[in-house]
Design a protein around this motif. Sequence first.
Motif, PDB file in Angstrom:
ATOM      1  N   GLU A  19       0.840  -1.198   0.000  1.00 50.52           N
ATOM      2  CA  GLU A  19       0.000   0.000   0.000  1.00 50.52           C
ATOM      3  C   GLU A  19       0.876   1.250   0.000  1.00 50.52           C
ATOM      4  O   GLU A  19       0.594   2.220  -0.712  1.00 50.52           O
ATOM      5  N   GLY A  20       1.972   1.209   0.766  1.00 43.72           N
ATOM      6  CA  GLY A  20       2.885   2.338   0.789  1.00 43.72           C
ATOM      7  C   GLY A  20       3.549   2.569  -0.552  1.00 43.72           C
ATOM      8  O   GLY A  20       3.722   3.714  -0.984  1.00 43.72           O
ATOM      9  N   ILE A  21       3.902   1.478  -1.236  1.00 47.64           N
ATOM     10  CA  ILE A  21       4.522   1.604  -2.561  1.00 47.64           C
ATOM     11  C   ILE A  21       3.531   2.208  -3.555  1.00 47.64           C
ATOM     12  O   ILE A  21       3.856   3.130  -4.308  1.00 47.64           O
ATOM     13  N   LEU A  22       2.304   1.684  -3.536  1.00 47.41           N
ATOM     14  CA  LEU A  22       1.299   2.180  -4.480  1.00 47.41           C
ATOM     15  C   LEU A  22       0.873   3.609  -4.157  1.00 47.41           C
ATOM     16  O   LEU A  22       0.457   4.351  -5.049  1.00 47.41           O
ATOM     17  N   ARG A  23       1.003   3.978  -2.888  1.00 48.67           N
ATOM     18  CA  ARG A  23       0.647   5.347  -2.480  1.00 48.67           C
ATOM     19  C   ARG A  23       1.757   6.334  -2.799  1.00 48.67           C
ATOM     20  O   ARG A  23       1.538   7.546  -2.831  1.00 48.67           O
TER      21      ARG A  23
END
Length: 222
Positions: A19-23
Amino acid sequence: MVALDARTRADRLASDVSEGILRGDFAPGDRLDEHTLAERYGVSRTPVREALRQLASSGLVEVRPRRGAVVASVTPARLAELFGAMAELEATCARLSAIGMTPVERRGLQEFHASMAAFVEINDTEGFAAANLGFHTRIYAGAHNAPLAEIASGLRQRLLPYRRAQFRTPGRLPRSHAEHGQVVEAILAADAGAAHATMLHHVSLVEESFERLAERRAIRTS
């Protein structure tokens, strides 16, 4: 129980990091240091290692000599190719399920789909995402073609972070559940053509939902 708890922590951490990468918290090329991640998420390094292995299998992370794990760069064109392949594989599984599912398997799919409505009613994205994996897995199994199911499961693993993220698009849960309903209806009716078409349409909308989510996030962070 200890091993199960460790796996659960790793699964949760893999979801948080993806989620952090995609965010955009982690940019392509950023090194994902085990010690730093362990401190950031309040866990030991053991679940961090397992989480990074999971993310490497999905293609979100690359393991490079002397650099360790780094955030991979996935182009929109590459992602479109992966979603296109996934759509065709899942549509084929749905078509074969319409032809070959046993009566017990059809009832099980119908009941499982009905049970997912509870997650929609309370807007439980995590619960729905977990159940969604079970829904599609039942269709892979119902195709009664082990090599096809294995390939579909492997590609799904690569796309799992993107498929989970799209459930955060407003209104996506009820739409996804309705699309599942069309697939289930076609399979129960043994309509192979409709099963193929409805599943193909469903996965194409999954990709569109993720793209809309990514666009909104890009606007917010620009």
